[in-house]
Write a protein that holds these residues in place. Structure first.
Motif, mmCIF file in Angstrom:
data_model
loop_
_atom_site.group_PDB
_atom_site.id
_atom_site.type_symbol
_atom_site.label_atom_id
_atom_site.label_comp_id
_atom_site.label_asym_id
_atom_site.label_seq_id
_atom_site.Cartn_x
_atom_site.Cartn_y
_atom_site.Cartn_z
ATOM 1 N N GLN A 86 36.207 35.305 30.090
ATOM 2 C CA GLN A 86 35.335 36.472 30.096
ATOM 3 C C GLN A 86 34.654 36.625 31.458
ATOM 4 O OE1 GLN A 86 32.713 37.559 26.847
ATOM 5 N NE2 GLN A 86 33.726 36.114 25.484
ATOM 6 N N GLU A 87 34.218 35.510 32.034
ATOM 7 C CA GLU A 87 33.593 35.522 33.358
ATOM 8 C C GLU A 87 34.521 34.815 34.332
ATOM 9 O OE1 GLU A 87 31.433 35.962 36.661
ATOM 10 O OE2 GLU A 87 31.059 36.976 34.752
ATOM 11 N N PRO A 88 35.250 35.556 35.177
ATOM 12 C CA PRO A 88 36.212 34.935 36.090
ATOM 13 C C PRO A 88 35.530 34.085 37.154
ATOM 14 C CG PRO A 88 35.957 37.263 36.587
ATOM 15 C CD PRO A 88 35.200 37.020 35.314
ATOM 16 N N ALA A 89 36.238 33.079 37.613
ATOM 17 C CA ALA A 89 35.675 32.120 38.570
ATOM 18 C C ALA A 89 35.610 32.694 39.982
ATOM 19 C CB ALA A 89 36.528 30.850 38.578
ATOM 20 N N ARG A 90 34.760 32.079 40.805
ATOM 21 C CA ARG A 90 34.683 32.380 42.228
ATOM 22 C C ARG A 90 35.227 31.189 43.011
ATOM 23 N NH1 ARG A 90 28.373 34.430 42.386
ATOM 24 N NH2 ARG A 90 28.585 36.196 40.963
ATOM 25 N N PHE A 91 35.912 31.467 44.125
ATOM 26 C CA PHE A 91 36.464 30.402 44.953
ATOM 27 C C PHE A 91 36.082 30.684 46.403
ATOM 28 C CE2 PHE A 91 39.116 30.682 41.200
ATOM 29 C CZ PHE A 91 39.256 29.346 40.826
ATOM 30 N N ASP A 132 35.283 35.543 46.001
ATOM 31 C CA ASP A 132 33.926 35.010 45.982
ATOM 32 C C ASP A 132 32.946 36.113 45.607
ATOM 33 O OD1 ASP A 132 33.752 36.578 48.247
ATOM 34 O OD2 ASP A 132 33.824 34.901 49.660
ATOM 35 N N LYS A 133 31.687 35.925 45.943
ATOM 36 C CA LYS A 133 30.657 36.856 45.522
ATOM 37 C C LYS A 133 30.750 38.217 46.209
ATOM 38 C CE LYS A 133 27.181 35.146 48.814
ATOM 39 N NZ LYS A 133 25.842 34.520 48.932
ATOM 40 N N THR A 134 31.605 38.328 47.229
ATOM 41 C CA THR A 134 31.793 39.631 47.866
ATOM 42 C C THR A 134 32.589 40.579 46.979
ATOM 43 O OG1 THR A 134 33.817 38.941 49.012
ATOM 44 C CG2 THR A 134 31.710 38.593 50.163
ATOM 45 N N LEU A 135 33.247 40.031 45.969
ATOM 46 C CA LEU A 135 33.948 40.848 44.977
ATOM 47 C C LEU A 135 33.080 40.979 43.735
ATOM 48 C CD1 LEU A 135 37.562 39.323 45.102
ATOM 49 C CD2 LEU A 135 36.773 41.427 46.196
ATOM 50 N N SER A 136 33.140 42.109 43.092
ATOM 51 C CA SER A 136 32.419 42.282 41.830
ATOM 52 C C SER A 136 33.105 41.481 40.733
ATOM 53 C CB SER A 136 32.387 43.767 41.442
ATOM 54 O OG SER A 136 33.684 44.207 41.062
ATOM 55 N N GLY A 137 32.405 41.297 39.620
ATOM 56 C CA GLY A 137 33.009 40.594 38.486
ATOM 57 C C GLY A 137 34.252 41.307 37.992
ATOM 58 N N GLU A 144 42.312 37.977 38.577
ATOM 59 C CA GLU A 144 42.689 36.890 37.665
ATOM 60 C C GLU A 144 43.835 37.324 36.752
ATOM 61 O OE1 GLU A 144 40.372 33.763 34.792
ATOM 62 O OE2 GLU A 144 39.964 35.891 34.466
ATOM 63 N N LEU A 145 43.759 38.538 36.230
ATOM 64 C CA LEU A 145 44.827 39.052 35.367
ATOM 65 C C LEU A 145 46.140 39.180 36.133
ATOM 66 C CD1 LEU A 145 42.842 41.766 33.360
ATOM 67 C CD2 LEU A 145 43.786 39.640 32.440
ATOM 68 N N ALA A 146 46.060 39.628 37.391
ATOM 69 C CA ALA A 146 47.265 39.725 38.212
ATOM 70 C C ALA A 146 47.894 38.350 38.413
ATOM 71 C CB ALA A 146 46.931 40.351 39.564
ATOM 72 N N SER A 147 47.056 37.331 38.656
ATOM 73 C CA SER A 147 47.574 35.979 38.884
ATOM 74 C C SER A 147 48.255 35.424 37.637
ATOM 75 C CB SER A 147 46.444 35.052 39.335
ATOM 76 O OG SER A 147 45.560 34.743 38.264
ATOM 77 N N ILE A 148 47.730 35.781 36.471
ATOM 78 C CA ILE A 148 48.325 35.304 35.216
ATOM 79 C C ILE A 148 49.684 35.946 34.981
ATOM 80 C CG2 ILE A 148 48.086 35.478 32.696
ATOM 81 C CD1 ILE A 148 45.132 34.810 33.068
ATOM 82 N N VAL A 149 49.800 37.229 35.270
ATOM 83 C CA VAL A 149 51.094 37.899 35.130
ATOM 84 C C VAL A 149 52.122 37.251 36.058
ATOM 85 C CG1 VAL A 149 52.347 40.066 35.402
ATOM 86 C CG2 VAL A 149 50.062 40.084 34.410
ATOM 87 N N SER A 163 36.219 42.941 29.209
ATOM 88 C CA SER A 163 34.835 42.582 29.498
ATOM 89 C C SER A 163 34.586 42.545 31.003
ATOM 90 C CB SER A 163 34.512 41.216 28.895
ATOM 91 O OG SER A 163 33.235 40.774 29.288
ATOM 92 N N GLY A 164 33.559 43.265 31.460
ATOM 93 C CA GLY A 164 33.170 43.214 32.864
ATOM 94 C C GLY A 164 34.058 44.014 33.789
#
Length: 248
Positions: A86-91, A132-137, A144-149, A163-164
């Motif tokens: 629901q809340e994607p990670a930041r790297f 990172d935090k320069t991107l919105s949630g 994240e969804l693109a990486s999973i595909v 969500s978000g």
């Protein structure tokens, strides 16, 4: 094929899941529909094998006839199970390009990465941004969804995929689900919105930690709208919900 056998989970305060049994078939999309607090996200965490969950539940989890009940999250990931949070990670310091390449065994071209960013409503300008935090949630969720595909996993758990995400249409989520299905992934969508459940092949109605009904998304969505939308009886389901009546 993913089998859940007699899955139960409780805290010191209450039972969350109660003797849950279900089989998810390869290459199909499923939605687990229910109000907040009925055990949907707990079920997702148990399947994924999160710390605090994978050892503390009763029952068995079988993946392609192999018992993975005692495997940790990283071991399950190597077996092909992944999850969108629901809340994607930041790297910090990691570019979108490097993030999309994580865990990917296939050689990705720049065109491949642009294609999958376009699938989630982003353009190529994001490739050199950092996750990172320069991107919105919402932007991080889309990436994240693109990486999973791109990963083409065996089992995908999408916990509240809308969500978000600002202005992400149902048609875009539908396109993501179809792309995963085309890759022969099994998709389990956790949601409290019947509109999202309608995008799946099959739907499950969860209440009080039990499967109360299963069938077509239209059938389950109709039950949910009539009996669950305004229900405050989270821990004691309405008696009118018939248990495990299957409608195909």
């Amino acid at each position: 094929m993913l089998e859940l056998k007699n899955i139960s989970f409780c805290t010191s305060e209450k039972n969350i899941l109660n003797d849950l049994n279900y089989t998810f078939e390869r290459g199909k999309t499923y939605s687990v529909l229910g109000n907040n607090g009925v055990g949907k996200s707990t079920l997702a965490k148990i399947i994924m094998g999160l710390n605090g969950y994978y050892k503390n539940h009763k029952g068995e989890i079988i993946l392609n006839n192999e018992d993975i009940t005692d495997l940790k999250i990283d071991e399950r990931a190597r077996k092909g199970i992944t999850m969108a949070w629901q809340e994607p990670a930041r790297f910090k310091g990691m570019s979108v390009i490097d993030y999309l390449k994580l865990g990917n065994k296939n050689q990705l071209t720049m065109n491949d990465m642009i294609k999958y960013l376009n699938l989630v409503g982003l353009n190529e300008k994001y490739l050199n941004r950092n996750v990172d935090k320069t991107l919105s949630g919402g932007e991080r969720k889309r990436i994240e969804l693109a990486s999973i595909v791109i990963l083409k996993p065996e089992i995908v758990i999408l916990d509240e995929p809308d969500s978000g995400i600002d202005m992400m249409s149902n048609s875009m989520i539908d396109s993501i689900l179809k792309e995963l299905k085309n890759n022969n992934s099994t998709v389990i969508t956790i949601t409290h919105r019947e509109e999202i459940s309608l995008l799946s092949d099959k739907a499950i109605l969860l209440c009080n930690g039990m499967i109360r009904n299963e069938g077509t998304p239209e059938y389950i969505g109709n039950i949910y709208k009539k009996l669950c939308d305004f229900c405050t009886n989270i821990n004691e389901p309405a008696e009118k919900i018939e248990v495990k009546k299957v409608a195909n």
